[in-house]
Design an enzyme around this catalytic site. Structure first.
Site, mmCIF file in Angstrom:
data_model
loop_
_atom_site.group_PDB
_atom_site.id
_atom_site.type_symbol
_atom_site.label_atom_id
_atom_site.label_comp_id
_atom_site.label_asym_id
_atom_site.label_seq_id
_atom_site.Cartn_x
_atom_site.Cartn_y
_atom_site.Cartn_z
ATOM 1 N N ASP A 150 -24.285 66.542 26.029
ATOM 2 C CA ASP A 150 -25.330 67.339 26.678
ATOM 3 C C ASP A 150 -24.716 68.473 27.492
ATOM 4 O O ASP A 150 -24.026 68.229 28.479
ATOM 5 C CB ASP A 150 -26.173 66.426 27.582
ATOM 6 C CG ASP A 150 -27.397 67.137 28.136
ATOM 7 O OD1 ASP A 150 -27.650 68.301 27.753
ATOM 8 O OD2 ASP A 150 -28.099 66.503 28.954
ATOM 9 N N ASP B 241 -35.419 66.753 30.506
ATOM 10 C CA ASP B 241 -34.553 66.737 31.681
ATOM 11 C C ASP B 241 -35.360 66.699 32.968
ATOM 12 O O ASP B 241 -36.038 67.662 33.305
ATOM 13 C CB ASP B 241 -33.686 68.006 31.689
ATOM 14 C CG ASP B 241 -32.650 67.998 30.588
ATOM 15 O OD1 ASP B 241 -31.805 67.093 30.597
ATOM 16 O OD2 ASP B 241 -32.697 68.898 29.716
ATOM 17 N N MET C 256 -32.033 62.983 36.080
ATOM 18 C CA MET C 256 -31.010 63.437 37.030
ATOM 19 C C MET C 256 -31.610 63.271 38.415
ATOM 20 O O MET C 256 -31.911 64.241 39.112
ATOM 21 C CB MET C 256 -30.650 64.901 36.735
ATOM 22 C CG MET C 256 -29.780 65.037 35.498
ATOM 23 S SD MET C 256 -29.792 66.698 34.805
ATOM 24 C CE MET C 256 -31.183 66.545 33.694
ATOM 25 N N GLY D 64 -24.121 73.040 26.834
ATOM 26 C CA GLY D 64 -23.264 74.056 26.223
ATOM 27 C C GLY D 64 -23.014 73.895 24.737
ATOM 28 O O GLY D 64 -22.048 74.462 24.211
ATOM 29 N N MET E 6 -21.793 64.238 29.668
ATOM 30 C CA MET E 6 -22.154 65.587 30.115
ATOM 31 C C MET E 6 -20.987 66.534 29.873
ATOM 32 O O MET E 6 -19.863 66.280 30.319
ATOM 33 C CB MET E 6 -22.508 65.594 31.611
ATOM 34 C CG MET E 6 -23.780 64.842 31.991
ATOM 35 S SD MET E 6 -25.272 65.406 31.153
ATOM 36 C CE MET E 6 -25.343 67.133 31.653
ATOM 37 N N HIS F 96 -33.840 62.223 30.257
ATOM 38 C CA HIS F 96 -32.576 62.280 31.003
ATOM 39 C C HIS F 96 -32.901 62.443 32.481
ATOM 40 O O HIS F 96 -33.285 63.526 32.920
ATOM 41 C CB HIS F 96 -31.770 63.479 30.463
ATOM 42 C CG HIS F 96 -30.479 63.730 31.160
ATOM 43 N ND1 HIS F 96 -29.732 64.870 30.957
ATOM 44 C CD2 HIS F 96 -29.772 62.989 32.057
ATOM 45 C CE1 HIS F 96 -28.640 64.820 31.696
ATOM 46 N NE2 HIS F 96 -28.646 63.695 32.382
ATOM 47 N N SER G 13 -33.463 70.414 24.000
ATOM 48 C CA SER G 13 -33.824 70.198 25.405
ATOM 49 C C SER G 13 -34.938 71.155 25.809
ATOM 50 O O SER G 13 -34.743 72.378 25.837
ATOM 51 C CB SER G 13 -32.606 70.414 26.306
ATOM 52 O OG SER G 13 -33.046 70.508 27.644
ATOM 53 N N HIS H 97 -35.500 66.092 24.017
ATOM 54 C CA HIS H 97 -34.680 65.762 25.196
ATOM 55 C C HIS H 97 -35.374 66.340 26.430
ATOM 56 O O HIS H 97 -35.629 67.550 26.509
ATOM 57 C CB HIS H 97 -33.276 66.349 25.027
ATOM 58 C CG HIS H 97 -32.336 66.015 26.137
ATOM 59 N ND1 HIS H 97 -31.623 64.826 26.216
ATOM 60 C CD2 HIS H 97 -31.985 66.710 27.254
ATOM 61 C CE1 HIS H 97 -30.875 64.814 27.298
ATOM 62 N NE2 HIS H 97 -31.083 65.946 27.953
ATOM 63 N N MET I 167 -35.276 66.439 37.044
ATOM 64 C CA MET I 167 -34.379 66.690 38.189
ATOM 65 C C MET I 167 -35.144 66.546 39.500
ATOM 66 O O MET I 167 -36.323 66.875 39.561
ATOM 67 C CB MET I 167 -33.808 68.108 38.114
ATOM 68 C CG MET I 167 -33.105 68.410 36.805
ATOM 69 S SD MET I 167 -32.546 70.122 36.765
ATOM 70 C CE MET I 167 -32.019 70.234 35.058
HETATM 71 C C1 DX5 Z 1 -28.411 70.100 32.081
HETATM 72 C C2 DX5 Z 1 -29.340 69.361 31.164
HETATM 73 C C3 DX5 Z 1 -29.240 69.778 29.749
HETATM 74 C C4 DX5 Z 1 -29.597 71.216 29.503
HETATM 75 C C5 DX5 Z 1 -28.749 71.676 28.357
HETATM 76 O O1 DX5 Z 1 -28.411 69.498 33.320
HETATM 77 O O2 DX5 Z 1 -29.055 67.964 31.195
HETATM 78 O O3 DX5 Z 1 -29.990 68.925 28.890
HETATM 79 O O4 DX5 Z 1 -30.937 71.437 29.201
HETATM 80 O O5 DX5 Z 1 -28.943 73.023 28.187
HETATM 81 P P1 DX5 Z 1 -27.987 73.912 27.302
HETATM 82 O O6 DX5 Z 1 -27.985 73.311 25.926
HETATM 83 O O7 DX5 Z 1 -28.613 75.256 27.379
HETATM 84 O O8 DX5 Z 1 -26.604 73.846 27.919
HETATM 85 ZN ZN ZN Z 2 -30.055 66.699 29.655
#
Ligand code: DX5
Ligand code: ZN
Length: 215
Positions: A174, A34, A67, A176, A136, A65, A7, A32, A36
């Site tokens: 996705d 993200d 959001m 942690g 998630m 992705h 990501s 990946h 937002m």
């Molecule tokens: C969170 C994102 C993830 C994030 C994951 O909202 O969708 O893709 O980047 O980051 P890590 O792998 O650090 O938890």
């Molecule tokens: Zn993501």
């Protein structure tokens, strides 16, 4: 071997070109990305111009992705920016099935992301129309959060349903993901591992990506 999708949210934005080059040299399968909007999630990341710029640096699959609220307003723009897979949130779509049809009709693979509180069973009846389910394992909006173990049960349940019905939908996790929990996550039935901080926060990201592939 899982598909590994670093990501870019956790990458160094001042050195995006170099980060992309590193991923190109690595065993990473997908980027990946993200996006937002500050409404669906309490954070704002990057958007179309950044994805368009990155598109020129790699031929790897762009796993975008979203959001964001009302993702249908932007699906065509993300296709133009270079998205290969466009994932929308179940919780952000009033007419999810229509959104997925739109994404496929634009020539992209259609993904659905589920927040930790959304049961996977909600989408069982429409898996034929879903290329990727993003489970998630944190509440979306931020990188670097702790993996929520409740996601494992959801993955096992979803994978069983996919296998029992001989479906080709991929399961992505996705949030942690670490070198310590990756194996358990894959054993639960995950096809795609997203990893932000674990990759970009490591001393040797290329070795970390390889270790995730071989977990
Ligand atoms: C969170 C994102 C993830 C994030 C994951 O909202 O969708 O893709 O980047 O980051 P890590 O792998 O650090 O938890
Ligand atoms: Zn993501």
């Amino acid at each position: 071997m899982p598909i590994v999708a670093p990501s870019l949210l956790a990458s160094d934005f001042l050195r995006l070109g170099e980060e992309s080059r590193m991923l190109n040299e690595s065993a990473a399968d997908w980027f990946h990305l993200d996006v937002m909007d500050g409404r669906f999630v309490p954070n704002i990341s990057f958007g179309l111009p950044v994805i368009s710029a990155l598109r020129k640096t790699t031929t790897k699959t762009f796993d975008v992705h979203l959001m964001i609220e009302e993702p249908e307003r932007f699906a065509e723009d993300f296709k133009k920016a270079g998205a290969d897979i466009l994932t929308v949130h179940l919780e952000a779509c009033r007419h999810l099935h229509r959104n997925l049809q739109q994404i496929r009709s634009l020539g992209m693979k259609a993904g659905v992301a589920l927040n930790p509180h959304s049961p996977v069973e909600t989408i069982f009846d429409m898996l034929d129309d879903i290329d990727l389910v993003c489970v998630m394992s944190v509440n979306p909006g931020f990188g670097g959060q702790q993996f929520l173990p409740l996601a494992l049960k959801k993955i096992r349940n979803l994978r069983k349903h996919i296998d029992d019905n001989k479906l080709s939908t991929l399961i992505e996790i996705d949030g942690g993901v670490t070198l310590s929990n990756a194996r358990e996550i894959v054993e639960a039935g995950t096809h795609v591992l997203v990893a932000g901080n674990t990759v970009f926060g490591s001393v040797d990201p290329i070795a970390t990506i390889k270790a995730l592939k071989e977990c």
